[in-house]
Write a protein that holds these residues in place. Structure first.
Motif, PDB file in Angstrom:
ATOM      1  N   ALA A 280      -7.233   9.855  -6.745  1.00 19.52           N
ATOM      2  CA  ALA A 280      -8.386  10.755  -6.788  1.00 19.52           C
ATOM      3  C   ALA A 280      -9.300  10.412  -7.960  1.00 19.52           C
ATOM      4  O   ALA A 280     -10.522  10.306  -7.810  1.00 19.52           O
ATOM      5  CB  ALA A 280      -7.913  12.196  -6.884  1.00 19.52           C
ATOM      6  N   TRP A 283     -11.386   7.256  -7.546  1.00 17.28           N
ATOM      7  CA  TRP A 283     -12.511   7.323  -6.612  1.00 17.28           C
ATOM      8  C   TRP A 283     -13.543   8.340  -7.020  1.00 17.28           C
ATOM      9  O   TRP A 283     -14.708   8.241  -6.596  1.00 17.28           O
ATOM     10  CB  TRP A 283     -12.008   7.511  -5.186  1.00 17.28           C
ATOM     11  N   ASN A 287     -17.426   7.444  -6.941  1.00 21.40           N
ATOM     12  CA  ASN A 287     -18.214   8.216  -5.978  1.00 21.40           C
ATOM     13  C   ASN A 287     -18.246   9.666  -6.425  1.00 21.40           C
ATOM     14  O   ASN A 287     -17.659  10.551  -5.799  1.00 21.40           O
ATOM     15  CB  ASN A 287     -17.551   8.096  -4.598  1.00 21.40           C
ATOM     16  N   TYR A 290     -18.736  13.188  -4.489  1.00 21.93           N
ATOM     17  CA  TYR A 290     -17.733  13.820  -3.629  1.00 21.93           C
ATOM     18  C   TYR A 290     -16.551  14.355  -4.424  1.00 21.93           C
ATOM     19  O   TYR A 290     -15.439  14.443  -3.923  1.00 21.93           O
ATOM     20  CB  TYR A 290     -17.288  12.846  -2.537  1.00 21.93           C
ATOM     21  N   ASP A 293     -14.525  17.231  -2.668  1.00 19.14           N
ATOM     22  CA  ASP A 293     -13.619  16.774  -1.604  1.00 19.14           C
ATOM     23  C   ASP A 293     -12.393  16.087  -2.178  1.00 19.14           C
ATOM     24  O   ASP A 293     -11.263  16.327  -1.745  1.00 19.14           O
ATOM     25  CB  ASP A 293     -14.344  15.774  -0.691  1.00 19.14           C
ATOM     26  N   LEU A 294     -12.657  15.209  -3.166  1.00 16.82           N
ATOM     27  CA  LEU A 294     -11.549  14.414  -3.713  1.00 16.82           C
ATOM     28  C   LEU A 294     -10.576  15.288  -4.492  1.00 16.82           C
ATOM     29  O   LEU A 294      -9.359  15.125  -4.375  1.00 16.82           O
ATOM     30  CB  LEU A 294     -12.099  13.298  -4.600  1.00 16.82           C
ATOM     31  N   SER A 297      -8.478  17.228  -1.983  1.00 17.66           N
ATOM     32  CA  SER A 297      -7.408  16.507  -1.288  1.00 17.66           C
ATOM     33  C   SER A 297      -6.344  16.061  -2.282  1.00 17.66           C
ATOM     34  O   SER A 297      -5.167  15.988  -1.924  1.00 17.66           O
ATOM     35  CB  SER A 297      -7.941  15.349  -0.461  1.00 17.66           C
ATOM     36  N   MET A 298      -6.738  15.822  -3.548  1.00 21.22           N
ATOM     37  CA  MET A 298      -5.703  15.516  -4.557  1.00 21.22           C
ATOM     38  C   MET A 298      -4.748  16.704  -4.705  1.00 21.22           C
ATOM     39  O   MET A 298      -3.521  16.544  -4.672  1.00 21.22           O
ATOM     40  CB  MET A 298      -6.349  15.213  -5.910  1.00 21.22           C
ATOM     41  N   VAL A 300      -4.171  19.230  -2.644  1.00 23.20           N
ATOM     42  CA  VAL A 300      -3.359  19.470  -1.440  1.00 23.20           C
ATOM     43  C   VAL A 300      -2.208  18.465  -1.388  1.00 23.20           C
ATOM     44  O   VAL A 300      -1.042  18.825  -1.160  1.00 23.20           O
ATOM     45  CB  VAL A 300      -4.233  19.382  -0.163  1.00 23.20           C
TER      46      VAL A 300
ATOM     47  N   ALA B  35      -1.096  10.702  -0.428  1.00 29.20           N
ATOM     48  CA  ALA B  35      -2.240  11.431  -0.978  1.00 29.20           C
ATOM     49  C   ALA B  35      -3.174  10.491  -1.721  1.00 29.20           C
ATOM     50  O   ALA B  35      -4.404  10.631  -1.657  1.00 29.20           O
ATOM     51  CB  ALA B  35      -1.740  12.533  -1.912  1.00 29.20           C
ATOM     52  N   CYS B  39      -7.107   9.963  -0.800  1.00 28.72           N
ATOM     53  CA  CYS B  39      -8.210  10.115  -1.759  1.00 28.72           C
ATOM     54  C   CYS B  39      -9.081   8.864  -1.761  1.00 28.72           C
ATOM     55  O   CYS B  39     -10.311   8.944  -1.789  1.00 28.72           O
ATOM     56  CB  CYS B  39      -7.676  10.358  -3.165  1.00 28.72           C
ATOM     57  N   GLU B  40      -8.434   7.707  -1.730  1.00 32.10           N
ATOM     58  CA  GLU B  40      -9.184   6.451  -1.727  1.00 32.10           C
ATOM     59  C   GLU B  40     -10.084   6.391  -0.489  1.00 32.10           C
ATOM     60  O   GLU B  40     -11.272   6.066  -0.577  1.00 32.10           O
ATOM     61  CB  GLU B  40      -8.190   5.293  -1.716  1.00 32.10           C
ATOM     62  N   ILE B  42     -11.177   8.868   1.369  1.00 31.81           N
ATOM     63  CA  ILE B  42     -12.250   9.869   1.306  1.00 31.81           C
ATOM     64  C   ILE B  42     -13.347   9.384   0.360  1.00 31.81           C
ATOM     65  O   ILE B  42     -14.533   9.583   0.610  1.00 31.81           O
ATOM     66  CB  ILE B  42     -11.688  11.241   0.876  1.00 31.81           C
ATOM     67  N   GLY B  43     -12.945   8.721  -0.727  1.00 32.66           N
ATOM     68  CA  GLY B  43     -13.938   8.161  -1.640  1.00 32.66           C
ATOM     69  C   GLY B  43     -14.810   7.123  -0.966  1.00 32.66           C
ATOM     70  O   GLY B  43     -16.007   7.036  -1.196  1.00 32.66           O
ATOM     71  N   PRO B  46     -16.629   9.537   2.813  1.00 29.63           N
ATOM     72  CA  PRO B  46     -16.471  10.985   2.634  1.00 29.63           C
ATOM     73  C   PRO B  46     -16.727  11.786   3.903  1.00 29.63           C
ATOM     74  O   PRO B  46     -16.226  12.904   4.035  1.00 29.63           O
ATOM     75  CB  PRO B  46     -17.507  11.333   1.568  1.00 29.63           C
ATOM     76  N   ALA B  49     -13.685  13.254   5.749  1.00 35.42           N
ATOM     77  CA  ALA B  49     -12.704  13.951   4.904  1.00 35.42           C
ATOM     78  C   ALA B  49     -11.744  14.809   5.724  1.00 35.42           C
ATOM     79  O   ALA B  49     -10.540  14.833   5.462  1.00 35.42           O
ATOM     80  CB  ALA B  49     -13.418  14.808   3.867  1.00 35.42           C
ATOM     81  N   THR B  53      -7.803  14.222   5.768  1.00 37.40           N
ATOM     82  CA  THR B  53      -6.875  15.233   5.246  1.00 37.40           C
ATOM     83  C   THR B  53      -5.818  15.558   6.287  1.00 37.40           C
ATOM     84  O   THR B  53      -4.630  15.704   5.973  1.00 37.40           O
ATOM     85  CB  THR B  53      -7.640  16.503   4.856  1.00 37.40           C
ATOM     86  N   MET B  56      -3.379  12.757   6.455  1.00 39.16           N
ATOM     87  CA  MET B  56      -2.525  12.783   5.259  1.00 39.16           C
ATOM     88  C   MET B  56      -1.431  13.834   5.418  1.00 39.16           C
ATOM     89  O   MET B  56      -0.247  13.563   5.168  1.00 39.16           O
ATOM     90  CB  MET B  56      -3.377  13.091   4.030  1.00 39.16           C
ATOM     91  N   LEU B  57      -1.839  15.029   5.880  1.00 39.31           N
ATOM     92  CA  LEU B  57      -0.858  16.119   5.963  1.00 39.31           C
ATOM     93  C   LEU B  57       0.228  15.819   6.994  1.00 39.31           C
ATOM     94  O   LEU B  57       1.398  16.092   6.763  1.00 39.31           O
ATOM     95  CB  LEU B  57      -1.563  17.433   6.283  1.00 39.31           C
TER      96      LEU B  57
END
Lengths: 323, 81
Positions: A280, A283, A287, A290, A293-294, A297-298, A300, B35, B39-40, B42-43, B46, B49, B53, B56-57
């Protein structure tokens, strides 16, 4: 071959001292080696910055070294203090040695990661040297906290008078307390280091993102420390709860198992949370738009990784309070 | 005098602790890697996302299963056998 209690106390003191320094030397040496390797790489890339890089290598190594200095202190205390001739001194000395020895591994390795990334960052972006040093120091300091937890538990073990407690099951509670905080510190030290590494790298790539990157680094590191705190909690319960005397072998084994369960169970989640934080933070630096968002998700991802640590805590508490 | 039943109970407790303790390492590390890669991704992308997610879950849920097996075995050792 009957030996008096003083003999066994000395045996435990020397064995504990050996384990404290033996295990305690692993982490710092690896972490410092990683820092030195990164510094060499960085100076090779940008020899003009060798002064700054060299300085920051030494500062970073000094922080990583502190974990093994804690282990040295405990080892020397075990070797040169005279402990009371009571049978419970034996688990106290073994537990304190194991606790500090194992507890120094993660912090030593973890502190090496941000220091190495800071050295490489200075070669890439010399203008950011000051902020990189600050960020490295904050990140490494958080990595040291699990080693400090272990140091605290070792000191409490060494300076508490357990002689009024029943020998069984107190011996197992003492050993379990040492094992819990010792193993429990490994993962949190490593995981915190991974997050801090990504933040030092990110700042040097994108200097403008320094504030959000440092903030999310601290958030991610805080989550990695939670399992070490669970382990500390279990240690405190084992040290300070009074257990009824027993002749059976099952109750002491339950307490020992609680320490093993929480200690080893804390390693994996903390390392995993470190990976999540690393991804996280890296990135967010690239970026920044975002960040929400990051970060989400980190968190979660870390929450899911935390679950097995919580299972371990539950089983440890069941072993202490229920069975 | 230590009886056999006592030793069996002691071994069950120790086994429960080791089962949950060691069994927690793998899922923790694996879920963290999932995770990190989420994150990578999503970066890099985006817009996706939500999809990332979810993936990932689901992946983490699968990796969690061995941790839950350890928990079940630990509880069985503590309360059933």
């Amino acid at each position: 071959m009957a030996y008096d209690i003083q003999t066994w106390v000395s045996v435990a003191a020397f064995t504990g001292g050996g384990m404290a320094m033996g295990f305690g030397a692993i982490g710092a040496a690896i972490g410092e080696g990683y820092t030195a390797a990164s510094a060499n790489e960085a100076i090779g890339r940008n020899p003009g910055q060798s002064g700054d890089i060299f300085k920051s290598m030494l500062v970073g190594q000094a922080i990583a070294e502190s974990a093994s200095i804690f282990a040295l202190v405990i080892a020397l205390m075990l070797l040169f203090t005279k402990y009371p001739s009571h049978i419970l001194s034996v688990p106290v000395l073994l537990g304190a040695g194991l606790c500090m020895g194992l507890g120094a591994i993660g912090s030593g390795v973890g502190s090496g990661f941000p220091a190495g990334a800071a050295c490489q960052g200075m070669a890439r972006q010399p203008a950011m040297s000051g902020r990189l040093t600050t960020n490295m120091l904050i990140g490494s300091a958080v990595c040291q906290t699990p080693a400090i937890f272990s140091l605290v538990v070792s000191f409490i073990l060494l300076f508490t008078d357990f002689s009024a407690n029943p020998v069984s099951p107190t011996w197992a509670a003492i050993l379990g307390a040492g094992i819990s905080s010792g193993f429990g510190a490994i993962g949190s030290g490593l995981g915190g280091g991974l997050v801090a590494q990504a933040s030092c790298e990110g700042i040097s790539r994108q200097p403008l993102t320094v504030t959000p990157v440092t903030n999310v680094m601290l958030l991610g590191q805080a989550v990695t420390q939670t399992t070490a705190i669970y382990a500390l909690l279990v240690s405190f319960i084992l040290m300070f709860k009074s257990f009824p005397a027993t002749d059976a072998i099952a109750p002491p084994m339950a307490l020992l198992a609680a320490g093993i369960c929480m200690g080893i169970g804390a390693i994996g989640p903390a390392v995993g949370e470190g990976f999540a934080g690393q991804g996280a933070v890296a990135w967010i630096a690239r970026n920044e738009k975002y960040i929400a968002d990051l970060t989400r998700s980190m968190l979660v991802g870390q929450a899911v990784a935390e679950s097995t640590g919580i299972y371990s805590l539950v089983i440890a508490l069941v072993l202490i309070f229920v069975v | 005098m230590i009886e056999g039943a006592d030793i069996i109970k002691a071994a069950a407790f120790l086994g429960a602790g080791i089962s949950m303790g060691v069994g927690a390492i793998g899922p923790g590390v694996g879920e963290g890697m999932a995770a990190a890669k989420a994150c990578e991704a999503i970066g890099k992308n985006p817009k996706e996302a939500g999809l990332l997610t979810r993936t990932m879950l689901v992946g983490q849920a699968v990796s969690e299963s061995t941790g839950i097996y350890s928990l079940v075995i630990a509880l069985l050792l503590l309360f059933v056998v």
